[in-house]
Design a protein around this motif. Structure first.
Motif, PDB file in Angstrom:
ATOM      1  N   ARG A   6      -4.737   3.117 -13.016  1.00 56.50           N
ATOM      2  CA  ARG A   6      -4.393   4.353 -11.994  1.00 56.50           C
ATOM      3  C   ARG A   6      -3.327   4.918 -12.761  1.00 56.50           C
ATOM      4  O   ARG A   6      -2.685   6.636 -11.529  1.00 56.50           O
ATOM      5  N   ALA A   7      -2.786   4.016 -12.327  1.00 52.40           N
ATOM      6  CA  ALA A   7      -1.109   4.455 -13.586  1.00 52.40           C
ATOM      7  C   ALA A   7      -1.087   5.355 -13.933  1.00 52.40           C
ATOM      8  O   ALA A   7      -0.356   6.070 -14.618  1.00 52.40           O
ATOM      9  N   PHE A  11      -7.503   9.658  -7.067  1.00 49.60           N
ATOM     10  CA  PHE A  11      -6.980   9.834  -5.995  1.00 49.60           C
ATOM     11  C   PHE A  11      -5.427  10.610  -5.915  1.00 49.60           C
ATOM     12  O   PHE A  11      -5.524  11.638  -5.282  1.00 49.60           O
ATOM     13  N   ALA A  12      -4.306  10.290  -6.414  1.00 45.32           N
ATOM     14  CA  ALA A  12      -3.200  10.750  -6.552  1.00 45.32           C
ATOM     15  C   ALA A  12      -3.128  12.476  -7.650  1.00 45.32           C
ATOM     16  O   ALA A  12      -2.888  12.735  -6.652  1.00 45.32           O
ATOM     17  N   PHE A  39       2.289  -3.277 -10.122  1.00 41.48           N
ATOM     18  CA  PHE A  39       3.364  -4.301  -8.972  1.00 41.48           C
ATOM     19  C   PHE A  39       2.415  -5.531  -9.132  1.00 41.48           C
ATOM     20  O   PHE A  39       1.084  -5.983  -9.658  1.00 41.48           O
ATOM     21  N   GLN A  49       0.948  -1.393   0.075  1.00 46.02           N
ATOM     22  CA  GLN A  49       0.087  -0.046  -0.385  1.00 46.02           C
ATOM     23  C   GLN A  49       1.010   1.607  -0.151  1.00 46.02           C
ATOM     24  O   GLN A  49       0.735   1.636  -0.948  1.00 46.02           O
ATOM     25  N   ARG A  63       8.353  10.710  -9.847  1.00 45.31           N
ATOM     26  CA  ARG A  63       7.544   9.747  -9.821  1.00 45.31           C
ATOM     27  C   ARG A  63       6.244   9.496 -10.139  1.00 45.31           C
ATOM     28  O   ARG A  63       5.572   8.891 -11.425  1.00 45.31           O
ATOM     29  N   ARG A  64       5.893  11.139 -10.183  1.00 50.92           N
ATOM     30  CA  ARG A  64       4.713  11.625 -11.077  1.00 50.92           C
ATOM     31  C   ARG A  64       4.632  11.124 -12.404  1.00 50.92           C
ATOM     32  O   ARG A  64       3.601  10.986 -13.677  1.00 50.92           O
ATOM     33  N   MET A 114      -1.619   9.894 -13.646  1.00 49.41           N
ATOM     34  CA  MET A 114      -0.859  10.623 -13.951  1.00 49.41           C
ATOM     35  C   MET A 114       0.206  10.943 -14.811  1.00 49.41           C
ATOM     36  O   MET A 114       1.060  11.443 -14.794  1.00 49.41           O
ATOM     37  N   ALA A 150       3.033   1.223  -3.166  1.00 49.97           N
ATOM     38  CA  ALA A 150       1.304   1.883  -4.564  1.00 49.97           C
ATOM     39  C   ALA A 150       1.254   3.738  -4.309  1.00 49.97           C
ATOM     40  O   ALA A 150       1.807   4.427  -5.086  1.00 49.97           O
ATOM     41  N   ALA A 151       1.105   4.058  -2.685  1.00 49.51           N
ATOM     42  CA  ALA A 151       0.996   5.162  -2.391  1.00 49.51           C
ATOM     43  C   ALA A 151       2.287   5.873  -3.654  1.00 49.51           C
ATOM     44  O   ALA A 151       2.631   7.187  -4.615  1.00 49.51           O
ATOM     45  N   ARG A 152       3.413   5.877  -2.629  1.00 44.85           N
ATOM     46  CA  ARG A 152       4.605   6.049  -3.103  1.00 44.85           C
ATOM     47  C   ARG A 152       4.877   6.649  -4.406  1.00 44.85           C
ATOM     48  O   ARG A 152       5.383   7.698  -5.286  1.00 44.85           O
ATOM     49  N   SER A 153       4.522   5.116  -5.460  1.00 49.86           N
ATOM     50  CA  SER A 153       4.465   5.157  -6.925  1.00 49.86           C
ATOM     51  C   SER A 153       4.426   6.023  -7.770  1.00 49.86           C
ATOM     52  O   SER A 153       4.289   6.158  -8.790  1.00 49.86           O
ATOM     53  N   LEU A 154       2.999   6.727  -6.386  1.00 49.26           N
ATOM     54  CA  LEU A 154       2.111   7.657  -7.652  1.00 49.26           C
ATOM     55  C   LEU A 154       2.594   9.348  -7.693  1.00 49.26           C
ATOM     56  O   LEU A 154       1.728  10.236  -7.640  1.00 49.26           O
ATOM     57  N   GLY A 155       3.968   8.977  -6.491  1.00 49.39           N
ATOM     58  CA  GLY A 155       4.732   9.969  -6.237  1.00 49.39           C
ATOM     59  C   GLY A 155       3.728  11.452  -4.847  1.00 49.39           C
ATOM     60  O   GLY A 155       4.577  12.351  -5.103  1.00 49.39           O
ATOM     61  N   LEU A 156       2.969  10.189  -3.891  1.00 48.57           N
ATOM     62  CA  LEU A 156       3.169  10.943  -2.953  1.00 48.57           C
ATOM     63  C   LEU A 156       4.023  10.495  -2.019  1.00 48.57           C
ATOM     64  O   LEU A 156       4.731   9.941  -1.938  1.00 48.57           O
ATOM     65  N   LEU A 160      -4.759  -2.119  -4.791  1.00 45.25           N
ATOM     66  CA  LEU A 160      -5.403  -0.949  -5.192  1.00 45.25           C
ATOM     67  C   LEU A 160      -5.631  -0.880  -3.831  1.00 45.25           C
ATOM     68  O   LEU A 160      -5.569  -1.757  -2.856  1.00 45.25           O
ATOM     69  N   MET A 208       3.338   3.096 -12.141  1.00 48.34           N
ATOM     70  CA  MET A 208       4.315   1.349 -11.582  1.00 48.34           C
ATOM     71  C   MET A 208       3.319   0.291 -11.409  1.00 48.34           C
ATOM     72  O   MET A 208       2.071   0.529 -10.643  1.00 48.34           O
TER      73      MET A 208
END
Lengths: 218, 243
Positions: free
Chosen positions: B151-152, B102-103, B85, A118, B78-79, B155, A121-127, B90, B83
């Motif tokens: 989701r990926a 969300f992101a 997995f 989790q 990373r934006r 971005m 995944a959050a970090r990989s989205l740039g958070l 999720l 990625m």
């Protein structure tokens, strides 16, 4: 003295004692939640120093009896620094520090129980780490922590009775004082016990409802 | 300039040297599949590309940003690197649509309306629009993985990394995920795919890389690597998985 005579005679004082018990427990738990969250976050931090600070705090509290902590705060600190402290203040500080350490452990466990994927995944989205922790990890951690948190509330409520030793006028202390007047030890302790029991049963029932609802949501 | 440049990448976990000396370049629009036995370091290599694993030494440049520079703002880099997995990952307490939007909304890159609109397009592309309001636990593995891809993509990444995206799926669901990836590849996305799906690597990749023991043992166009492997280790591996 009949049971009901005794009950009607001492009821106002018992209610007052119960009030002090509930008030000190509630205030302590609110403060302990803040303290616990703070130290819980430190204990999952990536900084070694922060983790060490949290470790020391939790170990000291877990490694000493609460009655010693209360004596240390009420008698020890006040005599070393030469000032007076109300028993209620000392009691709330003791309960707060004590529950804070256990809550910190509950928070740490809850955060660590969330799958590592989790955070990734959050970090990989740039958070950032902080945003991911607050908005992705904590909401999931809280669900798993609810039973343990309620359990700690019950323990803290019961631990407040120990503060009678520093003269805090909570339910157990009031019970002792009533017995000093009328020597009705058997009946008074039954009444006091039942009062604790009812409050704790109410808490347990609420907790079971919350758990059920969280399960339905999850 | 290549989208990804990896030079002398080394990664150790304690005393264990998982990656020895990896050198790799990926051009814009190129699809590179990475194959190799379990424990060969291929997933670790992929995870180094967006900094989920920190390289012990060597340099990694993605999209002109040096990931291995300690001063780099990794969140910013990373934006642009999507990625996907193996375990989908999720967010279980958010609906499908919320997972996707969300992101970018949280980061202030899009308004909720913009994000919703783009999410609808992407979910439609991966065939999941009708499940926009469902929660991840109500979906099959294949459906979850397609949502994770959306989701990926939300971005607007320049590069997509796939870490064994079909390894956790029941066999009947592998196809639906691979088809989405294939479409993405044909649209020109730069992709690095760690996979056990030899058929996919053979058909879709521009280049296949065989990693074993923390080094790139062999690389080249898939028809060469699969049909005429030069290295004995590649031959053995392919014999075992293709038998």
């Amino acid at each position: 003295m009949s049971f009901f005579e005794l009950l009607s005679q001492s009821w106002p004082r018992l209610l007052q004692g119960l009030g002090v018990t509930l008030e000190s427990t509630l205030i302590s738990l609110v403060l302990a939640a803040i303290l616990g969250l703070l130290f819980g976050m430190l204990s999952v931090s990536r900084a070694v120093g922060a983790r060490a600070v949290a470790r020391v705090y939790v170990d000291i509290i877990r490694g000493t009896p609460i009655i010693v902590q209360a004596f240390f705060i009420y008698f020890g600190i006040t005599s070393a620094l030469n000032f007076r402290m109300e028993p209620m203040t000392a009691g709330i500080i003791t309960l707060t520090l004590n529950a804070g350490a256990y809550l910190a452990e509950i928070f740490r466990g809850g955060i660590e129980s969330v799958d590592k994927g989790q955070m990734e995944a959050a970090r990989s989205l740039g958070l950032s780490h902080g945003v991911a922790m607050r908005s992705v990890i904590l909401p999931q951690a809280v669900r798993t922590m609810v039973p343990a948190i309620v359990n700690q509330c019950i323990i803290t409520l019961k631990d407040s009775s120990i503060l009678s030793v520093i003269g805090m006028a909570e339910l157990t202390q009031i019970g002792s004082l009533i017995i000093a007047d009328n020597l009705e030890s058997f009946k008074v302790w039954i009444i006091v016990g039942v009062m604790y029991f009812i409050i704790i049963m109410i808490l347990s029932t609420i907790s079971k409802r919350i758990e059920k609802r969280l399960k339905a949501d999850a | 300039m290549p989208k990804i440049i990896v030079k002398n990448l080394q990664k150790k976990f304690g005393d264990l040297e998982v990656l020895k000396d990896i050198n790799l370049e990926v051009e814009e629009g190129e699809v590179v599949c990475v194959i190799g036995p379990s424990g060969s370091g291929k997933s670790t290599m992929l995870r180094c590309l967006n900094g989920l694993e920190v390289a012990t030494s060597g340099s990694i440049v993605v999209d002109g940003h040096e990931i291995t520079d300690p001063k780099v703002d990794i969140d910013l880099v990373r934006r642009n690197i999507g990625m996907v997995f193996q375990q989908f990952n999720l967010f279980p307490f958010m609906t499908v649509k919320k997972n996707v939007t969300f992101a970018p909304v949280k980061l202030g890159l899009m308004s909720q309306e913009e994000a919703d609109k783009k999410a609808d397009e992407l979910l439609d592309r991966v065939g999941m629009l009708d499940k926009a309001d469902a929660y991840p636990r109500q979906l099959s593995g294949g459906q979850q993985q397609r949502v994770a891809i959306a989701r990926a993509l939300e971005m607007n990444p320049d590069v997509m990394l796939f870490d064994e995206p079909t390894s956790a799926l029941d066999p009947e669901m592998v196809g639906e995920v691979l088809r989405v990836m294939e479409k993405l590849a044909s649209e020109g996305m730069t992709m690095v795919v760690v996979t056990h799906e030899m058929g996919f690597a053979k058909q879709v990749s521009d280049r296949t890389i065989f990693i074993d023991g923390g080094v790139v043992v062999e690389e080249g166009p898939p028809e060469e690597v699969f049909n005429h492997p030069k290295n004995e280790r590649t031959q053995n591996f392919l014999n075992m998985v293709l038998q």
